[in-house]
Design an enzyme around this catalytic site. Sequence first.
Site, PDB file in Angstrom:
ATOM      1  N   CYS A  28     -42.448  18.623  -0.716  1.00 14.73           N
ATOM      2  CA  CYS A  28     -42.844  17.533   0.186  1.00 14.73           C
ATOM      3  C   CYS A  28     -43.526  16.374  -0.536  1.00 14.73           C
ATOM      4  O   CYS A  28     -43.243  15.207  -0.248  1.00 14.73           O
ATOM      5  CB  CYS A  28     -43.726  18.063   1.307  1.00 14.73           C
ATOM      6  N   HIS A  76     -49.273  19.911   3.985  1.00 14.39           N
ATOM      7  CA  HIS A  76     -47.969  19.255   4.028  1.00 14.39           C
ATOM      8  C   HIS A  76     -48.190  17.748   4.059  1.00 14.39           C
ATOM      9  O   HIS A  76     -49.260  17.273   4.474  1.00 14.39           O
ATOM     10  CB  HIS A  76     -47.218  19.725   5.284  1.00 14.39           C
ATOM     11  N   SER A 128     -39.297  19.400   4.245  1.00 17.61           N
ATOM     12  CA  SER A 128     -40.079  20.569   4.632  1.00 17.61           C
ATOM     13  C   SER A 128     -39.125  21.739   4.794  1.00 17.61           C
ATOM     14  O   SER A 128     -37.902  21.560   4.874  1.00 17.61           O
ATOM     15  CB  SER A 128     -40.821  20.313   5.943  1.00 17.61           C
TER      16      SER A 128
END
Length: 268
Positions: free
Chosen positions: A132, A167, A184
């Site tokens: 990510c 994330h 992701s």
Amino acid sequence: MADEGKVVQKDVPAPNPRLNKYYWLVNTEGFPISSSTWEKMWDYVIVTHPQGHDVAESIRGKTNKRVPYPNAPVIQPSASIPSSLSSVQEYLQKLQYNYTGMQFFDVKRYKPLSRLMDMAKDMIKESLPIKCLEAVILSLYLTSPLTSLQRFTIRFKSNHEGRCYRHVVLGVHQGGIYGSLGLSRRLSLMYKPFHYKSLTDLIKDFIASYSECKHELQYIKLGSPVIHDTRSCEQIQWKFLVISLKDIDSPASLKRVLDRYCRAIRTL
């Protein structure tokens, strides 16, 4: 699934698959990838994969498989924003999410923007799977010609079954319309089409997506706008606003916080 908390582990993992599936290795030696780095990756596969040794032996040394090499999109300043973003996202997904256990690019978030953009060029050249954070850096590089587009980072911290997950995606905005780019494990936690009429709508969609993934979202961290000059020595400001979800008691309070953020970044 959203990306796990990053732990740089430079030695061969201990033989404990339960623990090590939450860790990954980082290629700190650059390119071409050294033989010792490859060996660490294969050792990691053997430890963490249920049929690790057989999987490694079935892949290693094979040269007859043709590996696709996607071409990076060339974005023109005059191109439409939705089509350009769609092209960038399509390219990210062609590179694929990195499940190998070895992060190929050693991204340090607080390096000058110019250094990070040089790393993005390496990502295009090497055409390896990415995670990510790498996807955000690459998205910043590819969207740099779109000077009317505002780019800012959106970081998430969540909890699932007692384990912390982090994330990041790249938020994009122009003319009152929002969206996001990224990668992701879960499709719902990366790309959001460029059609949200407010930042609140975009963030609420991410919150709902985390809930669907059975993750308890704890924090959202919004960065300030990233400049388009790929040669700049400025650093990306990753934490302009921190939103603690436990302090948000209603959709109205979330909207108030995000509206203040939008007003603030318009003055930057």
